[in-house]
Design a protein around this motif. Structure first.
Motif, PDB file in Angstrom:
ATOM      1  N   LEU A 240      11.626  -3.532  -3.699  1.00 23.39           N
ATOM      2  CA  LEU A 240      10.770  -2.818  -2.824  1.00 23.39           C
ATOM      3  C   LEU A 240       9.978  -1.885  -3.867  1.00 23.39           C
ATOM      4  CD1 LEU A 240      10.112  -1.481   0.038  1.00 23.39           C
ATOM      5  CD2 LEU A 240      12.003  -0.066  -0.216  1.00 23.39           C
ATOM      6  N   LEU A 241      10.489  -1.348  -4.885  1.00 20.82           N
ATOM      7  CA  LEU A 241       9.854  -0.602  -5.452  1.00 20.82           C
ATOM      8  C   LEU A 241       8.621  -1.140  -6.354  1.00 20.82           C
ATOM      9  CD1 LEU A 241      12.452   1.774  -7.626  1.00 20.82           C
ATOM     10  CD2 LEU A 241      10.917   2.326  -5.844  1.00 20.82           C
ATOM     11  N   ARG A 242       8.923  -2.576  -6.538  1.00 23.32           N
ATOM     12  CA  ARG A 242       7.732  -3.414  -7.195  1.00 23.32           C
ATOM     13  C   ARG A 242       6.664  -3.601  -6.268  1.00 23.32           C
ATOM     14  NH1 ARG A 242       9.565  -8.978  -9.600  1.00 23.32           N
ATOM     15  NH2 ARG A 242       9.979  -9.322  -7.174  1.00 23.32           N
ATOM     16  N   GLU A 243       7.270  -3.857  -4.976  1.00 23.01           N
ATOM     17  CA  GLU A 243       6.299  -4.149  -3.823  1.00 23.01           C
ATOM     18  C   GLU A 243       5.402  -2.984  -3.556  1.00 23.01           C
ATOM     19  OE1 GLU A 243       6.941  -4.245   0.922  1.00 23.01           O
ATOM     20  OE2 GLU A 243       8.317  -5.467  -0.116  1.00 23.01           O
ATOM     21  N   LYS A 244       5.994  -1.774  -3.688  1.00 20.97           N
ATOM     22  CA  LYS A 244       5.286  -0.339  -3.385  1.00 20.97           C
ATOM     23  C   LYS A 244       4.177  -0.423  -4.668  1.00 20.97           C
ATOM     24  CE  LYS A 244       7.260   0.977   0.514  1.00 20.97           C
ATOM     25  NZ  LYS A 244       6.222   1.013   1.920  1.00 20.97           N
ATOM     26  N   GLN A 245       4.569  -0.547  -5.660  1.00 19.22           N
ATOM     27  CA  GLN A 245       3.981  -0.371  -6.773  1.00 19.22           C
ATOM     28  C   GLN A 245       2.533  -1.471  -7.006  1.00 19.22           C
ATOM     29  OE1 GLN A 245       5.350  -1.417 -10.876  1.00 19.22           O
ATOM     30  NE2 GLN A 245       4.148   0.461 -11.624  1.00 19.22           N
ATOM     31  N   ASP A 246       2.791  -2.705  -6.523  1.00 19.10           N
ATOM     32  CA  ASP A 246       1.888  -3.561  -6.419  1.00 19.10           C
ATOM     33  C   ASP A 246       0.957  -3.400  -5.278  1.00 19.10           C
ATOM     34  OD1 ASP A 246       3.114  -4.870  -8.496  1.00 19.10           O
ATOM     35  OD2 ASP A 246       4.061  -6.608  -7.131  1.00 19.10           O
ATOM     36  N   GLY A 247       1.309  -2.723  -4.334  1.00 19.72           N
ATOM     37  CA  GLY A 247       0.423  -2.301  -2.826  1.00 19.72           C
ATOM     38  C   GLY A 247      -0.190  -1.237  -3.459  1.00 19.72           C
ATOM     39  N   GLN A 248       0.241  -0.344  -4.268  1.00 20.31           N
ATOM     40  CA  GLN A 248      -0.700   0.802  -4.545  1.00 20.31           C
ATOM     41  C   GLN A 248      -1.690   0.283  -5.664  1.00 20.31           C
ATOM     42  OE1 GLN A 248       1.546   4.076  -6.446  1.00 20.31           O
ATOM     43  NE2 GLN A 248       0.325   5.391  -5.972  1.00 20.31           N
TER      44      GLN A 248
END
Length: 250
Positions: A240-248
């Protein structure tokens, strides 16, 4: 998970702003953050540096007053309380483990642990101090002054002080940050024991492994709740943290 439906802490639309560097403009650090903590529940609060984690912890624990919104402990509004009422609430029902430990260097470990209890006029202070030190595994440090302790030892003393208070809610800001892996595992195991006695825990951490031990993970970004994870695992948090970072980034 030893959680019941009794609401111990309830933050409702908590917002907080600060002025930095003498600026007349306020920077909003928290925006309408709502979170509920039940009896015997452990919640990990995560997010990048500057996301508002420690500010929320301070507002939720009554150390800091929100600009907007409210915080309720066992149904009582902290915002509506006077300074004396807040001090009484913190001494009797809340405990803290801070990044800077907040120990008094000139007195011994035993005295540091006993001090909040003595100030509150608690009974069986020596017994409670001894039990807490045994639980954390720091009996050999009892007679040492806090000034001679290492960072990891100070962190364990701070936790023993919190445990001795037998709080309704334990607030912990990066409690494993100064510890090696073995000591960190011991502390996380102690949190599990506290949870099963009914203590609720709100913990700020950057450590995915530590966060995964909680019942829930709440992720802040830019002062708002960005995601929540029930029954967290290290893989779920990491993804989830990686997904949020990639989205940002995108």
């Amino acid at each position: 998970m030893n959680v019941n439906n009794e609401s111990i802490l309830k933050a409702v639309n908590v917002s907080k702003s600060f002025r930095f560097g003498g600026s007349q403009r306020k920077h909003r650090v928290l925006t309408e953050v709502s979170l509920e903590l039940h009896s015997g529940e452990w919640v990990s609060l995560m997010g990048a540096s500057g996301s508002g984690k420690t500010t929320f912890l301070n507002c939720a624990s009554g150390i800091m007053c929100p600009d907007e919104g409210d915080v309720f402990i066992s149904g009582e509004s902290i915002v509506a309380m006077g300074d004396n009422e807040k001090a009484m609430l913190r001494r009797k029902n809340l405990a803290y483990v801070f990044q800077d430990y907040n120990l008094i260097d000139e007195i011994t470990v035993e005295q540091n642990i006993a001090l909040p209890l003595a100030l509150d006029g608690a009974e069986n202070v020596a017994t409670r101090v001894g039990r807490a030190m045994a639980m954390i595994g720091i009996e050999e440090l009892g007679g040492k002054r806090a000034s001679v302790l290492s960072g990891g030892e100070k962190q364990r003393v701070a936790l023993a002080r919190a445990v001795a208070q037998e709080p309704l809610v334990l607030f912990a800001d990066e409690p494993t940050g100064a510890l090696d892996s073995v000591s960190s595992e011991n502390i996380l195991g102690i949190f599990q024991q506290l949870k099963h006695t009914g203590t609720s825990i709100l913990m700020v951490t950057h450590d995915i492994h530590a966060a995964s031990k909680a019942d829930r993970v709440v992720i802040l970004r830019d002062g708002k709740i960005d995601a929540r994870i029930s029954s967290p695992t290290e893989d779920r948090i990491f993804d989830l943290l990686r997904e949020k970072q990639d989205g940002q980034v995108s």
